[in-house]
Design an enzyme around this catalytic site. Structure first.
Site, PDB file in Angstrom:
ATOM      1  CE1 TYR A  62      -2.208  -0.451   7.173  1.00 21.94           C
ATOM      2  CE2 TYR A  62      -0.381   1.723   7.019  1.00 21.94           C
ATOM      3  CZ  TYR A  62      -0.759   0.423   6.983  1.00 21.94           C
ATOM      4  OH  TYR A  62       0.340  -0.600   6.999  1.00 21.94           O
ATOM      5  CE  LYS A 103       0.338   1.515   3.266  1.00 23.72           C
ATOM      6  NZ  LYS A 103       1.795   2.744   3.668  1.00 23.72           N
TER       7      LYS A 103
HETATM    8  P1  NAD Z   1      12.503   1.947   2.954  1.00 29.81           P
HETATM    9  O1  NAD Z   1      12.301   3.444   2.025  1.00 29.81           O
HETATM   10  O2  NAD Z   1      13.168   1.864   4.278  1.00 29.81           O
HETATM   11  O3  NAD Z   1      12.699   0.518   1.600  1.00 29.81           O
HETATM   12  C1  NAD Z   1      12.883   0.599   0.228  1.00 29.81           C
HETATM   13  C2  NAD Z   1      13.464   0.480  -0.731  1.00 29.81           C
HETATM   14  O4  NAD Z   1      13.197   0.580  -1.425  1.00 29.81           O
HETATM   15  C3  NAD Z   1      15.036  -0.112  -0.419  1.00 29.81           C
HETATM   16  O5  NAD Z   1      15.558  -0.630  -0.083  1.00 29.81           O
HETATM   17  C4  NAD Z   1      15.866   1.427  -0.910  1.00 29.81           C
HETATM   18  O6  NAD Z   1      16.864   0.370  -1.427  1.00 29.81           O
HETATM   19  C5  NAD Z   1      14.978   1.096  -2.468  1.00 29.81           C
HETATM   20  N1  NAD Z   1      14.610   1.667  -3.397  1.00 29.81           N
HETATM   21  C6  NAD Z   1      14.677   1.382  -4.732  1.00 29.81           C
HETATM   22  N2  NAD Z   1      15.137   2.249  -6.029  1.00 29.81           N
HETATM   23  C7  NAD Z   1      14.608   3.515  -4.534  1.00 29.81           C
HETATM   24  C8  NAD Z   1      14.739   4.892  -4.954  1.00 29.81           C
HETATM   25  N3  NAD Z   1      14.817   5.202  -6.043  1.00 29.81           N
HETATM   26  N4  NAD Z   1      14.581   5.783  -3.421  1.00 29.81           N
HETATM   27  C9  NAD Z   1      14.520   5.153  -2.263  1.00 29.81           C
HETATM   28  N5  NAD Z   1      14.188   3.837  -2.438  1.00 29.81           N
HETATM   29  C10 NAD Z   1      13.971   3.446  -3.425  1.00 29.81           C
HETATM   30  O7  NAD Z   1      10.797   1.742   3.096  1.00 29.81           O
HETATM   31  P2  NAD Z   1       9.440   1.214   3.934  1.00 29.81           P
HETATM   32  O8  NAD Z   1       9.335   1.439   4.686  1.00 29.81           O
HETATM   33  O9  NAD Z   1      10.620  -0.298   3.151  1.00 29.81           O
HETATM   34  O10 NAD Z   1       8.622   0.247   2.589  1.00 29.81           O
HETATM   35  C11 NAD Z   1       8.478   0.401   1.211  1.00 29.81           C
HETATM   36  C12 NAD Z   1       6.688   0.022   0.994  1.00 29.81           C
HETATM   37  O11 NAD Z   1       6.426  -0.831   1.340  1.00 29.81           O
HETATM   38  C13 NAD Z   1       6.155   1.542   0.635  1.00 29.81           C
HETATM   39  O12 NAD Z   1       4.892   1.426  -0.384  1.00 29.81           O
HETATM   40  C14 NAD Z   1       5.170   1.661   2.005  1.00 29.81           C
HETATM   41  O13 NAD Z   1       4.199   2.328   1.817  1.00 29.81           O
HETATM   42  C15 NAD Z   1       5.461   0.118   2.629  1.00 29.81           C
HETATM   43  N6  NAD Z   1       4.978  -0.247   3.581  1.00 29.81           N
HETATM   44  C16 NAD Z   1       4.039  -1.050   4.281  1.00 29.81           C
HETATM   45  C17 NAD Z   1       3.771  -1.063   5.294  1.00 29.81           C
HETATM   46  C18 NAD Z   1       2.868  -2.168   5.867  1.00 29.81           C
HETATM   47  O14 NAD Z   1       2.516  -1.803   6.906  1.00 29.81           O
HETATM   48  N7  NAD Z   1       1.785  -2.803   4.800  1.00 29.81           N
HETATM   49  C19 NAD Z   1       5.095  -0.957   5.637  1.00 29.81           C
HETATM   50  C20 NAD Z   1       5.997  -0.119   6.136  1.00 29.81           C
HETATM   51  C21 NAD Z   1       5.555   0.115   4.779  1.00 29.81           C
END
Ligand code: NAD
Length: 372
Positions: free
Chosen positions: A228, A143
């Site tokens: 959410y 999401k």
């Molecule tokens: P994060 O920043 O920790 O991780 C993002 C990942 O994408 C990293 O590994 C990064 O290296 C990679 N990436 C690739 N291209 C990129 C770019 N151009 N810029 C930045 N990063 C890049 O983020 P996250 O918290 O893991 O979130 C990722 C996704 O998961 C989002 O869509 C977020 O909404 C979703 N999420 C969902 C939940 C949930 O509870 N369902 C919780 C957290 C995150």
């Protein structure tokens, strides 16, 4: 498949050990022998490839895949070379199951990958979902589903065209506390639901992160945690909103140059029912309140991975520790195995994205009432 020894429960281990012996005796590598003997639809456990190894993959999804019964972490897709070794060692990922964003499409020929889980910044969800679908893989996309309704529609179409399933990472719909709330309208336990208040906000840290960049996030807290609240209002009423009005607040903090800091919005549901929500990157709120003819319900905190507390009328809700992500991924693996529909399909993400677009439209028109 068996290369990941940590992931194989005892009863599966007995089966895979037997298969392993025959594989060795005919000189096949264990992975290919298993893929051949099980076939893609007859596998005990489906292989999941995580795409994007950031905080959510590392902290929640990969550890949860050690607890799943019907799927396991079979492959990774990362743009960061250093992560390859770390993850390969920790999760026993064979070299041939490690991809980057450029060679991602080669997953098409990898039988260890049944499902691709997109965990990238929001604006990359559509591209990688569509590429995964074209590679013939089922998809779970985090999401918010994408950054526009047009993208959501293209993702649904790509999955339909390629005959693969699409599910959105709405883990709360699998959580026992939220399931009780979802059931209120289905079972009419408290009579007609008149009002829902859903708020989710947190104080964001690092000012350089992608969540504060419009091109990668598509918007601020609304895209991230506000979604959410939209979900919660929709499933608490068990109905779809018909109109809304929205207001934005900005303190002038430099962090929020590209995206909104705080948004509040009110949705109208059929028969004069209303909801009210706040989302923000500059405060801490986490609650869901439902008011109905015969009583009230509340979850607070409401949207976390655990630690949810709440009540329905006189009943204090109390469930044992529950792994939302494991339940979400296992359920989808069963959807794939049994050819049944996800309870959180792409259409569910599209509905929320239409609400998000209506909120932004209302903001552009100084809080005007927008039909959804
Ligand atoms: P994060 O920043 O920790 O991780 C993002 C990942 O994408 C990293 O590994 C990064 O290296 C990679 N990436 C690739 N291209 C990129 C770019 N151009 N810029 C930045 N990063 C890049 O983020 P996250 O918290 O893991 O979130 C990722 C996704 O998961 C989002 O869509 C977020 O909404 C979703 N999420 C969902 C939940 C949930 O509870 N369902 C919780 C957290 C995150």
């Amino acid at each position: 498949m068996t290369s990941n020894k940590n992931l194989v429960p005892r009863r599966d281990f007995i089966k895979t050990s037997a298969l392993g012996l025959s594989a060795l005796s005919i000189g096949l590598p264990l992975n290919s022998a298993l893929a051949t003997s099980c076939g893609s639809s007859g596998k005990d456990k489906l292989g999941i490839a995580l795409v994007g190894l950031g905080n959510y993959s590392k902290g929640q999804l990969a550890p949860s895949l050690l607890e799943t019964e019907h799927c396991y972490l079979s492959a990774i897709v990362t743009g960061t070379k250093e992560k390859e070794k770390e993850w390969a060692e920790k999760y026993n990922i064979p070299k041939g199951n490690i991809y980057n964003y450029e060679n991602f499409d080669d997953i098409a020929s990898n039988k260890d990958i049944d499902i691709v889980y997109i965990v990238l910044p929001n604006s990359m969800h559509a591209e990688f979902t569509i590429r995964a679908a074209k590679a013939g893989k089922h998809v779970i996309c985090e999401k918010p589903m994408a950054v526009s309704a047009a993208e959501c529609k293209a993702m649904i179409k790509a999955c339909n065209d390629n005959n693969v399933k699409l599910s959105i990472g709405y883990r709360l719909q699998f959580d026992p506390y939220h399931k009780r709330i979802i059931n209120l309208s289905k079972e009419n336990t408290l009579g007609s639901i008149n009002y829902v208040n859903a708020d989710f906000a947190f104080t964001i840290g690092d000012p350089t992160q992608w969540r504060l960049k419009k091109d990668l996030a598509g918007g601020g807290a609304l895209m991230d945690v506000g979604v959410y609240c939209i979900q919660a209002c929709r499933y608490s009423f068990g109905q779809e909103p018909i109109a809304l009005r929205a207001q934005a607040f900005n303190s002038g903090n430099e962090k929020f140059k590209e995206v909104n800091e705080t948004i509040t919005w009110q949705m109208e549901f059929p028969d004069g029912k209303i909801s009210n929500s706040t989302t923000s990157y500059a405060m801490s709120v986490n609650s869901l309140f439902v008011s109905a003819q015969k009583g009230k319900a509340q979850l607070m905190p409401s949207y976390g991975y655990g630690g949810i507390e709440g009540f329905i009328k006189d009943e204090i809700l109390e469930f044992p520790k529950f792994n939302q992500q494991a339940a979400q991924m296992d359920t989808f693996a069963l959807n794939v195995k049994n050819n049944t529909e996800s309870i959180v399909p792409g259409e569910e993400g599209l509905k929320d994205m239409k609400v998000i677009e209506a909120i932004f439209k209302s903001l552009e028109q100084n809080g005007a009432r927008i039909l959804i």
